[in-house]
Design an enzyme around this catalytic site. Structure first.
Site, PDB file in Angstrom:
ATOM      1  N   HIS A  75      56.021  39.226  50.974  1.00  0.00           N
ATOM      2  CA  HIS A  75      55.671  38.047  51.772  1.00  0.00           C
ATOM      3  C   HIS A  75      56.949  37.390  52.275  1.00  0.00           C
ATOM      4  CE1 HIS A  75      51.475  37.221  49.787  1.00  0.00           C
ATOM      5  NE2 HIS A  75      51.615  38.465  50.221  1.00  0.00           N
ATOM      6  N   TYR A 204      50.049  26.637  49.260  1.00  0.00           N
ATOM      7  CA  TYR A 204      50.154  25.561  48.264  1.00  0.00           C
ATOM      8  C   TYR A 204      49.633  24.300  48.934  1.00  0.00           C
ATOM      9  CZ  TYR A 204      53.474  28.296  45.369  1.00  0.00           C
ATOM     10  OH  TYR A 204      54.063  29.238  44.567  1.00  0.00           O
ATOM     11  N   PRO A 296      53.961  26.375  36.297  1.00  0.00           N
ATOM     12  CA  PRO A 296      53.838  27.562  37.154  1.00  0.00           C
ATOM     13  C   PRO A 296      54.018  27.318  38.651  1.00  0.00           C
ATOM     14  CG  PRO A 296      51.685  26.851  36.389  1.00  0.00           C
ATOM     15  CD  PRO A 296      52.681  25.996  35.682  1.00  0.00           C
ATOM     16  N   LYS A 300      58.346  30.658  38.677  1.00  0.00           N
ATOM     17  CA  LYS A 300      59.670  31.031  38.179  1.00  0.00           C
ATOM     18  C   LYS A 300      59.674  31.680  36.793  1.00  0.00           C
ATOM     19  CE  LYS A 300      62.128  29.927  41.570  1.00  0.00           C
ATOM     20  NZ  LYS A 300      61.860  31.111  42.352  1.00  0.00           N
ATOM     21  N   TYR A 388      62.926  29.360  46.185  1.00  0.00           N
ATOM     22  CA  TYR A 388      61.669  30.097  45.999  1.00  0.00           C
ATOM     23  C   TYR A 388      61.908  31.608  45.964  1.00  0.00           C
ATOM     24  CZ  TYR A 388      56.665  30.831  46.119  1.00  0.00           C
ATOM     25  OH  TYR A 388      55.379  31.200  45.780  1.00  0.00           O
TER      26      TYR A 388
HETATM   27  C1  PHB Z   1      49.934  33.619  41.058  1.00  0.00           C
HETATM   28  O1  PHB Z   1      49.605  34.373  41.991  1.00  0.00           O
HETATM   29  O2  PHB Z   1      49.496  33.781  39.913  1.00  0.00           O
HETATM   30  C2  PHB Z   1      50.850  32.496  41.319  1.00  0.00           C
HETATM   31  C3  PHB Z   1      51.431  32.356  42.560  1.00  0.00           C
HETATM   32  C4  PHB Z   1      52.291  31.316  42.805  1.00  0.00           C
HETATM   33  C5  PHB Z   1      52.560  30.395  41.820  1.00  0.00           C
HETATM   34  C6  PHB Z   1      52.000  30.532  40.558  1.00  0.00           C
HETATM   35  C7  PHB Z   1      51.139  31.579  40.312  1.00  0.00           C
HETATM   36  O3  PHB Z   1      53.385  29.367  42.080  1.00  0.00           O
END
Ligand code: PHB
Ligand code: APR
Length: 394
Positions: A75, A204, A296, A300, A388
């Protein structure tokens, strides 16, 4: 009872322990890995799924990237959604071509177990009564019961890769450790759904009703999260309620929303920031979740574990080729420097994107102003992007 010896005794076969074992193998260093759970459990538990560029590069470099190359989803951007609109952050353009790859932690673990098996070096699952002893001596010991027999393994170094609830960190005298901790007044309710992802990239979102995240595992599996209470009762969340909430929090005014499908897994993920310092005591070195936990939101945790063991393997490699302890002595300080950067970033992403009961209307407007600044400033987007995709491993 059996008595054997090795150079590095590794406790835990999560990503940290398995990756360390493989890196050490490539340095010609022997290790024994002890894991208290079954192989099936370790592979099947549902965990995160975003790999930083450095983690992907490392997996290729050390010969465990074949499936990642085929099945990983690269991505080059992410979306930040608020106020009914999605805003794309072009990670690759802002970082000179770096990106993230979506590939489940359980797939990483599967690949590392296969690599371990190919080396023929020992990896014991379902080892009970695992203990570490004499950690300040130059002959630290691992003991466990496996296949009904007690095993003693004389080691030169120990690696505590046994996660947050493991036995290694608690084996360090508490007055030798300083713990930094922050709890959050929320958690994530996460689901896996058999639905083709309706966006190519993660979303997000901050909504008045709270945070939500759209992610994926494969071209046919969507992963979604909703901010919920830390003690949320999952039985209060029938599938219809979950989808209604996800539509409300993620749907944007251009008509986008997550595609729906059968929910195959549901769970609540707690949120915590935690660091134990230092990450070394005598000849015991801590790595991964054994030493630190991040919430989460920045994805990271797994990447930080990989960065720790990469550093530890370099240091042990230097010791076994030259007898120098220079990198071993610097391990804790250097690993903590990266840890704190990831803590800062994860805390920032978390506080920008979640609503808290203690927030007042000012706080919410401030969050929206922060998001507005983020998606309209090249400098702010660059700062998010470089963190990121991950700081280089060094
Ligand atoms: C996930 O796909 O489990 C996932 C993706 C992004 C995050 C946390 C978990 O920030
Ligand atoms: N003896 C042996 N093994 C143990 C013991 C013990 N006493 N206690 C725990 N373990 C094992 C756990 O069963 C687990 O398999 O140690 C392993 C630790 O693995 P993880 O918890 O996955 O931690 P780590 O390898 O540091 O990876 C960090 O995990 O929690 C996620 O978000 C985090 O993705 C990150 C990753």
């Amino acid at each position: 009872m059996t008595r054997t010896r090795t150079q590095v005794g590794i406790v835990g076969a999560g990503p940290a322990g398995l990756m360390l074992g493989h890196l050490l193998h490539l340095h010609g260093i022997d290790s024994v890995i002890l894991e208290d759970r079954s192989e099936h459990y370790v592979i099947d538990r549902v965990r995160a799924g975003v790999l930083e560029q450095g983690t992907v590069d490392l997996m290729h470099e050390i010969g465990v990237g074949a499936r990642l190359a085929v099945e990983g989803l690269r991505h080059e951007g992410i979306y930040i959604a608020f106020g009914g609109a999605r805003h794309r952050i072009d990670l690759a353009r802002l970082t000179g071509g770096r990106a993230i790859t979506v590939y489940g932690q359980n797939e990483v673990v599967k690949d590392l177990i296969a690599a371990r098996e190919a080396t023929g070096r020992p990896l014991y699952f379902e080892a009970s009564e695992v203990a570490v002893d004499d950690i300040t001596s130059n002959r630290p010991r691992l003991t466990c019961r496996a296949d009904g027999v007690m095993h003693t393994i004389d080691c030169e170094f120990l690696a505590g890769c046994d996660g947050f609830h493991g036995i290694c960190r608690p084996s360090i005298p508490s007055e030798q450790l300083r713990v930094y901790e922050r709890e959050y007044p929320f958690a994530w309710l996460g689901i896996l759904a058999n639905a083709a992802p309706s966006s190519d990239e993660l979303v997000y979102s901050l909504h008045e009703r709270g945070f939500a995240l759209f992610s994926m595992r494969s071209p046919s599996v969507t992963r979604l999260y909703l901010q919920c209470a830390p003690d949320e009762d999952i039985t209060q969340w029938p599938d219809d309620r979950i989808w209604a909430e996800l539509r409300a929090r993620l749907g944007t005014t251009d008509g986008w929303m997550p595609a729906e499908g059968a929910i195959t897994q549901k769970g609540v993920t707690p949120m915590r920031s935690f660091v134990a310092e230092p990450m070394q005591y005598g000849n015991l070195f801590l790595a991964g979740d054994a030493a630190h936990i991040v919430p989460p939101t920045g994805a990271k945790g797994l990447n930080l574990a990989v960065a720790d063991v990469w550093r530890l393997a370099q240091a042990l490699g230097e010791f076994y080729t030259s007898g120098r302890r220079h990198l071993l002595d610097r391990y804790s300080a250097e690993a903590l420097r990266r840890t704190w950067r990831a803590q800062r970033f994860s805390w920032w992403m978390t506080s920008m994107l979640h609503r808290s009961d203690s927030d007042n209307p000012f706080d919410h407007r401030r969050q929206l102003a922060e998001l507005d600044y983020l998606v309209s400033s090249e400098a702010a987007m660059t700062s998010l992007a470089e963190n990121y995709v991950g700081l280089p491993l060094l």
